[in-house]
Design a protein around this motif. Structure first.
Motif, PDB file in Angstrom:
ATOM      1  N   LEU A   3       0.138  11.973  -0.196  1.00 58.93           N
ATOM      2  CA  LEU A   3      -0.329  11.359   0.859  1.00 58.93           C
ATOM      3  C   LEU A   3      -0.838   9.973   0.213  1.00 58.93           C
ATOM      4  CD1 LEU A   3      -0.921  10.697   3.775  1.00 58.93           C
ATOM      5  CD2 LEU A   3      -3.111  11.784   3.466  1.00 58.93           C
ATOM      6  N   ILE A   4      -0.360   9.035   0.578  1.00 59.78           N
ATOM      7  CA  ILE A   4      -0.844   7.641   0.004  1.00 59.78           C
ATOM      8  C   ILE A   4      -1.710   6.848   1.199  1.00 59.78           C
ATOM      9  CG2 ILE A   4      -0.260   5.271  -0.337  1.00 59.78           C
ATOM     10  CD1 ILE A   4       2.383   6.341  -1.706  1.00 59.78           C
ATOM     11  N   GLU A   5      -1.544   6.953   2.414  1.00 63.25           N
ATOM     12  CA  GLU A   5      -2.168   6.347   3.349  1.00 63.25           C
ATOM     13  C   GLU A   5      -1.741   7.096   4.941  1.00 63.25           C
ATOM     14  OE1 GLU A   5      -3.433   1.706   4.916  1.00 63.25           O
ATOM     15  OE2 GLU A   5      -1.740   2.075   4.028  1.00 63.25           O
ATOM     16  N   LEU A   6      -2.916   7.202   5.714  1.00 68.19           N
ATOM     17  CA  LEU A   6      -2.856   7.506   7.263  1.00 68.19           C
ATOM     18  C   LEU A   6      -3.642   6.635   7.812  1.00 68.19           C
ATOM     19  CD1 LEU A   6      -2.822  11.121   8.453  1.00 68.19           C
ATOM     20  CD2 LEU A   6      -4.322   9.620   9.668  1.00 68.19           C
ATOM     21  N   GLU A   7      -2.993   6.103   8.881  1.00 70.37           N
ATOM     22  CA  GLU A   7      -3.354   4.948   9.729  1.00 70.37           C
ATOM     23  C   GLU A   7      -3.332   5.485  11.105  1.00 70.37           C
ATOM     24  OE1 GLU A   7      -3.063   0.153  10.994  1.00 70.37           O
ATOM     25  OE2 GLU A   7      -1.826   0.917   9.437  1.00 70.37           O
ATOM     26  N   VAL A   8      -4.255   5.405  11.865  1.00 68.53           N
ATOM     27  CA  VAL A   8      -4.199   5.744  13.279  1.00 68.53           C
ATOM     28  C   VAL A   8      -4.432   4.755  14.261  1.00 68.53           C
ATOM     29  CG1 VAL A   8      -5.191   6.998  15.322  1.00 68.53           C
ATOM     30  CG2 VAL A   8      -5.151   7.984  12.926  1.00 68.53           C
ATOM     31  N   VAL A  64       3.978   8.313   2.417  1.00 68.93           N
ATOM     32  CA  VAL A  64       3.866   9.421   1.631  1.00 68.93           C
ATOM     33  C   VAL A  64       4.543   8.774   0.435  1.00 68.93           C
ATOM     34  CG1 VAL A  64       3.620  11.264   3.044  1.00 68.93           C
ATOM     35  CG2 VAL A  64       5.867  10.536   2.472  1.00 68.93           C
ATOM     36  N   GLY A  65       4.277   9.391  -0.921  1.00 67.69           N
ATOM     37  CA  GLY A  65       4.941   8.866  -1.952  1.00 67.69           C
ATOM     38  C   GLY A  65       5.700  10.133  -2.792  1.00 67.69           C
ATOM     39  N   GLY A  66       6.858   9.631  -3.224  1.00 67.85           N
ATOM     40  CA  GLY A  66       7.561  10.928  -3.873  1.00 67.85           C
ATOM     41  C   GLY A  66       8.567  10.356  -4.687  1.00 67.85           C
ATOM     42  N   PRO A  67       9.431  11.225  -5.364  1.00 67.86           N
ATOM     43  CA  PRO A  67      10.222  10.728  -6.507  1.00 67.86           C
ATOM     44  C   PRO A  67      11.540  10.025  -5.954  1.00 67.86           C
ATOM     45  CG  PRO A  67      10.486  13.115  -6.022  1.00 67.86           C
ATOM     46  CD  PRO A  67       9.408  12.737  -5.229  1.00 67.86           C
ATOM     47  N   PRO A  68      12.038   8.978  -6.757  1.00 73.85           N
ATOM     48  CA  PRO A  68      13.013   8.295  -6.215  1.00 73.85           C
ATOM     49  C   PRO A  68      14.310   8.979  -5.750  1.00 73.85           C
ATOM     50  CG  PRO A  68      12.257   7.461  -8.314  1.00 73.85           C
ATOM     51  CD  PRO A  68      11.741   8.925  -7.888  1.00 73.85           C
ATOM     52  N   ARG A  82       6.365   6.860   6.437  1.00 73.20           N
ATOM     53  CA  ARG A  82       6.889   5.825   5.686  1.00 73.20           C
ATOM     54  C   ARG A  82       7.071   6.509   4.081  1.00 73.20           C
ATOM     55  NH1 ARG A  82       3.493   0.521   7.607  1.00 73.20           N
ATOM     56  NH2 ARG A  82       4.362   0.505   9.669  1.00 73.20           N
ATOM     57  N   TYR A  83       8.104   6.284   3.619  1.00 70.42           N
ATOM     58  CA  TYR A  83       8.233   7.106   2.441  1.00 70.42           C
ATOM     59  C   TYR A  83       8.131   5.853   1.123  1.00 70.42           C
ATOM     60  CZ  TYR A  83      10.398   9.771  -1.443  1.00 70.42           C
ATOM     61  OH  TYR A  83      10.606  10.404  -2.603  1.00 70.42           O
ATOM     62  N   VAL A  84       7.507   6.205   0.305  1.00 71.26           N
ATOM     63  CA  VAL A  84       7.449   5.174  -0.913  1.00 71.26           C
ATOM     64  C   VAL A  84       7.714   5.681  -2.289  1.00 71.26           C
ATOM     65  CG1 VAL A  84       5.984   3.685  -2.194  1.00 71.26           C
ATOM     66  CG2 VAL A  84       5.469   3.858   0.250  1.00 71.26           C
ATOM     67  N   GLU A  85       8.795   5.191  -2.870  1.00 77.95           N
ATOM     68  CA  GLU A  85       9.326   5.933  -4.128  1.00 77.95           C
ATOM     69  C   GLU A  85       8.252   5.694  -5.170  1.00 77.95           C
ATOM     70  OE1 GLU A  85      12.978   4.630  -4.930  1.00 77.95           O
ATOM     71  OE2 GLU A  85      14.094   5.803  -3.521  1.00 77.95           O
ATOM     72  N   VAL A  86       7.901   6.773  -5.921  1.00 74.54           N
ATOM     73  CA  VAL A  86       6.770   6.773  -6.782  1.00 74.54           C
ATOM     74  C   VAL A  86       7.448   7.052  -8.218  1.00 74.54           C
ATOM     75  CG1 VAL A  86       4.761   7.397  -7.747  1.00 74.54           C
ATOM     76  CG2 VAL A  86       5.013   7.210  -5.328  1.00 74.54           C
ATOM     77  N   VAL A  87       7.487   6.089  -9.122  1.00 75.17           N
ATOM     78  CA  VAL A  87       7.950   6.444 -10.522  1.00 75.17           C
ATOM     79  C   VAL A  87       6.844   6.687 -11.742  1.00 75.17           C
ATOM     80  CG1 VAL A  87       9.288   5.676 -12.100  1.00 75.17           C
ATOM     81  CG2 VAL A  87      10.172   4.894 -10.033  1.00 75.17           C
TER      82      VAL A  87
END
Length: 429
Positions: free
Chosen positions: A367-372, A390-394, A422-427
């Motif tokens: 979890l990178i960020e949660l906004e209400v 959220v962040g995860g593998p590419p 929202r998905y963010v690729e994390v390397v």
């Protein structure tokens, strides 16, 4: 300590000196040679707490207002008899530090400026507060409180009630009502002008401005400011302490919320203006309530003994009435407070659910960020949307994650809340 200068009318010399002798007060007498209706001037020092009883004793002896009395500060008095007099009037309670009823009346009158000055200063204060709120500048907002002339009317109404001075009461009440209307109206006019002339960016969301948003949904803690300002204001005036800083505190309870209400009206958000307007009125009433209670507790009473009982009944009725109205408004603020608590609890529950879901089924995600995001239904705003980043593998996709989080998050919501993932690729190297 005070130095009293009393101009003696014809035929009253022996009476005045007799009262001072009975009170064991040192005095000096000089003959008056101006040829007017006064025959002498009596000078006598008094401890601050002795001014009221001695002047009352003179009045009871038949010395009326035509005796022409002046009370001034005295820096130092060196005399054994004065020390004994001071010891006699010190009771070790709160009344020891207060000024006389006569001085209190003068203080109340001097704190309220003339009508034109009051109008101009209130309008300027509201305009400065509006600019400060739109600029999101706490320093400018504080500056608007400094120039607000609100402490005089706020305390004058309470003082007039307790010492049975109807003129002070009426003027204080009228000035307070006028001040609220002027502040909200001036703020609305300025906010409308800067909006239509595009001084502020088009489409500006006032709910995103920190200095404004915190006043659109006030909570019960706002009452502490108003009640504290009322008590502190009365104590500062009744003890002869400088009231400048306390005046800022009273203005803090009134001017920024009034400006926020005006801005909300100008930007087309009457619901948002409701919370700020309620805050203004509950603060005005709370300042007056605190002032009445504090003045009566410190021992102030009307000048005439025959007026004490009727005034006491009137003060009790006013305290009960103000307390009831404040209680009603407090219920409204309590509702806002509870709504804010529910929103905060929902956000924490949503965060916990997301973290639990990721730990149980998607360990590779973080979890990178949660906004209400809240709705626009001021002052009771409910959660409308939750954005989870959220962040995860590419190169990976998780089509079922959004449905899972939607189900889990909505289990803590009263209504339907949209969930966006929202998905963010994390390397990682």
């Amino acid at each position: 300590m005070r130095l009293v200068q009393l101009m003696v009318p014809t035929g009253a010399r022996e009476t005045i000196l007799g009262v001072l002798d009975d009170e064991e007060v040192d005095y000096a007498v000089t003959d008056e040679t101006s040829g007017r209706e006064y025959t002498a001037v009596v000078y006598f020092p008094l401890p601050s707490q002795a001014v009221e009883p001695v002047l009352d004793s003179l009045q009871e002896a038949g010395i009326e207002d035509d005796a022409y009395t002046v009370v001034v500060d005295a820096e130092t008095v060196i005399a054994r008899k004065f020390d004994a007099l001071q010891d006699r009037y010190e009771n070790g309670d709160v009344e020891d530090d207060r000024i006389s009823r006569q001085e209190l009346r003068t203080e109340a009158e001097e704190l309220t400026p003339s009508f034109p000055v009051y109008v101009v200063m209130t309008v300027i204060s509201a305009l400065v507060a509006t600019a400060g709120l739109l600029l999101d500048s706490p320093a400018v907002v504080v500056g608007s409180m400094v120039i607000a002339p609100l402490i005089g009317p706020a305390l004058g109404a309470s003082i007039g009630t307790v010492i049975d001075e109807p003129e002070l009461l009426i003027d204080g009440a009228k000035y307070q009502a006028l001040g609220v209307v002027l502040a909200i109206g001036s703020a609305a006019a300025m906010a409308w002008f800067v909006r239509v002339t595009h001084v502020v960016p088009p489409g500006m969301d006032i709910a995103e401005v920190g200095e404004i948003s915190e006043r659109l949904a006030p909570d019960l803690l706002s009452l502490v400011i108003a009640l504290g300002a009322g008590v502190a204001g009365v104590l500062s005036v009744s003890t002869g302490v400088s009231v400048a800083l306390v005046g800022v505190m009273i203005a803090a309870a009134l001017i920024p919320p009034a400006a926020a209400a005006g801005i909300s009206l100008a930007f087309g958000h009457p619901g948002a203006a409701l919370g700020s307007t309620v805050l203004v009125f509950v603060n005005v009433l709370s300042v007056n309530l605190a002032g009445l209670v504090t003045l009566w507790y410190t021992g102030y009473r009307p000048e005439s003994l025959f007026a004490v009982e009727p005034t006491q009944k009137r003060v009790r009725r006013e305290i009960a009435g103000l307390a009831l109205i404040v209680l009603v408004f407090s219920a409204f603020l309590g509702g806002i407070t509870y709504s804010s608590f529910q929103t905060g609890s929902f956000e924490q529950d949503a965060r916990d659910e997301v973290e639990l879901a990721l730990d149980e089924e998607y360990e590779e995600l973080q979890l990178i960020e949660l906004e209400v995001s809240l709705g626009d239904d001021y002052p009771f705003r409910d959660p409308q949307r939750v954005v989870v980043t959220v962040g995860g593998p590419p190169g990976e996709s998780y089509p079922e994650l959004a449905d899972l989080l939607h189900e889990r998050i909505n289990s803590h919501a009263d209504g339907s809340v949209a969930v966006e993932v929202r998905y963010v690729e994390v390397v990682e190297n």
